[in-house]
Design a protein around this motif. Structure first.
Motif, mmCIF file in Angstrom:
data_model
loop_
_atom_site.group_PDB
_atom_site.id
_atom_site.type_symbol
_atom_site.label_atom_id
_atom_site.label_comp_id
_atom_site.label_asym_id
_atom_site.label_seq_id
_atom_site.Cartn_x
_atom_site.Cartn_y
_atom_site.Cartn_z
ATOM 1 N N HIS A 7 0.828 -1.196 0.000
ATOM 2 C CA HIS A 7 0.000 0.000 0.000
ATOM 3 C C HIS A 7 0.864 1.247 0.000
ATOM 4 C CE1 HIS A 7 -4.143 -1.348 0.292
ATOM 5 N NE2 HIS A 7 -3.635 -2.399 0.870
ATOM 6 N N THR A 9 0.325 5.568 -0.358
ATOM 7 C CA THR A 9 -0.668 6.625 -0.448
ATOM 8 C C THR A 9 -0.146 7.752 -1.304
ATOM 9 O OG1 THR A 9 0.148 7.636 1.557
ATOM 10 C CG2 THR A 9 -1.713 6.129 1.784
ATOM 11 N N THR A 57 -6.183 2.893 -5.046
ATOM 12 C CA THR A 57 -6.437 3.431 -3.713
ATOM 13 C C THR A 57 -6.825 4.901 -3.771
ATOM 14 O OG1 THR A 57 -4.927 1.851 -2.719
ATOM 15 C CG2 THR A 57 -5.449 3.796 -1.426
ATOM 16 N N ASP A 60 -10.335 5.149 -4.881
ATOM 17 C CA ASP A 60 -11.237 4.646 -3.846
ATOM 18 C C ASP A 60 -11.428 5.655 -2.720
ATOM 19 O OD1 ASP A 60 -11.457 2.297 -5.260
ATOM 20 O OD2 ASP A 60 -10.026 1.201 -4.016
ATOM 21 N N ARG A 61 -10.422 6.482 -2.494
ATOM 22 C CA ARG A 61 -10.469 7.437 -1.388
ATOM 23 C C ARG A 61 -10.650 8.879 -1.847
ATOM 24 N NH1 ARG A 61 -5.558 4.595 1.912
ATOM 25 N NH2 ARG A 61 -6.710 2.705 2.399
ATOM 26 N N HIS A 64 -12.797 11.138 0.474
ATOM 27 C CA HIS A 64 -12.043 11.530 1.670
ATOM 28 C C HIS A 64 -10.992 12.586 1.315
ATOM 29 C CE1 HIS A 64 -10.028 11.303 5.511
ATOM 30 N NE2 HIS A 64 -8.884 11.071 4.875
ATOM 31 N N ALA A 65 -10.287 12.377 0.226
ATOM 32 C CA ALA A 65 -9.257 13.343 -0.180
ATOM 33 C C ALA A 65 -9.876 14.713 -0.442
ATOM 34 C CB ALA A 65 -8.532 12.846 -1.431
ATOM 35 N N THR A 68 -10.985 16.362 2.895
ATOM 36 C CA THR A 68 -9.909 16.815 3.780
ATOM 37 C C THR A 68 -9.014 17.878 3.167
ATOM 38 O OG1 THR A 68 -8.491 14.988 3.074
ATOM 39 C CG2 THR A 68 -9.826 14.651 5.076
ATOM 40 N N SER A 158 -14.515 8.559 -10.299
ATOM 41 C CA SER A 158 -13.607 9.529 -9.667
ATOM 42 C C SER A 158 -13.755 10.910 -10.288
ATOM 43 C CB SER A 158 -12.159 9.068 -9.803
ATOM 44 O OG SER A 158 -11.961 7.882 -9.096
#
Length: 180
Positions: A7, A9, A57, A60-61, A64-65, A68, A158
């Motif tokens: 993983h 990020t 990833t 998928d996030r 959240h990105a 934030t 996305s």
């Protein structure tokens, strides 16, 4: 292999890394895909899928990105939302491109193997080992090709989420997709 080993990020300390291509598994023209804990050959479909999962990833996030890093109206003076959205978009596009290239490189490699096996089968149609290997490679090729469809869905989702959140801050340039 434990997925926690591979993983990576795209976001570090609240900022987007400038080069998501650093996470691209496309390392050589021979379509060898690299994972941090080893080298992945396109011959292993389950590892191929695992690396794609890790590469996705960021997509998928995305919610959240965006939550934030892109400020709401009340906090818009504290963060440059235009620059943040631009960086996110560029990171997202680089990630999409690297995945597309990785998938297509593996498809090309597997297609070549299928072609070689078809030639072998044409020379000796009774060799059961060649016939079995050809079927196996054809199945793997079809599964890799289906990953292009998955990739299109992931990318569209996305981009839709990005557009909904960043449209007032940043308008990305019109780009022609490689799949069109």
């Amino acid at each position: 292999m434990d997925t926690s080993d591979i993983h990576t990020t795209y976001i570090h300390s609240g900022t987007f890394l400038s080069s998501p291509l650093a996470f691209c598994p496309c390392r050589t023209p021979q379509s060898t895909m690299a994972a941090p804990s080893g080298t992945l050959n396109c011959e292993d479909f389950s590892m191929f899928q695992e690396v794609l999962k890790v590469m996705r990833t960021m997509d998928d996030r995305i919610v959240h990105a965006l939550n934030t890093t892109v400020p709401t109206v009340s906090f818009s003076g504290k963060v440059d939302a235009t620059q943040t959205c631009k960086q996110l978009y560029e990171s997202m596009m680089d990630a999409h491109l690297s995945r597309d290239q990785a998938i297509k490189a593996c498809i090309a490699q597997t297609s070549e193997v299928v072609g070689q096996l078809r030639e072998e089968r044409a020379k000796d149609g009774d060799d059961l080992a060649v016939i079995k290997q050809l079927r196996k490679e054809q199945t793997k090729l079809k599964m890799m090709q289906s990953e292009l469809n998955v990739e299109e869905v992931v990318n569209d989702r996305s981009l839709k989420v990005f557009s909904e959140r960043c449209r007032i801050h940043y308008t990305p340039p019109k780009v022609k997709r490689s799949s069109e």
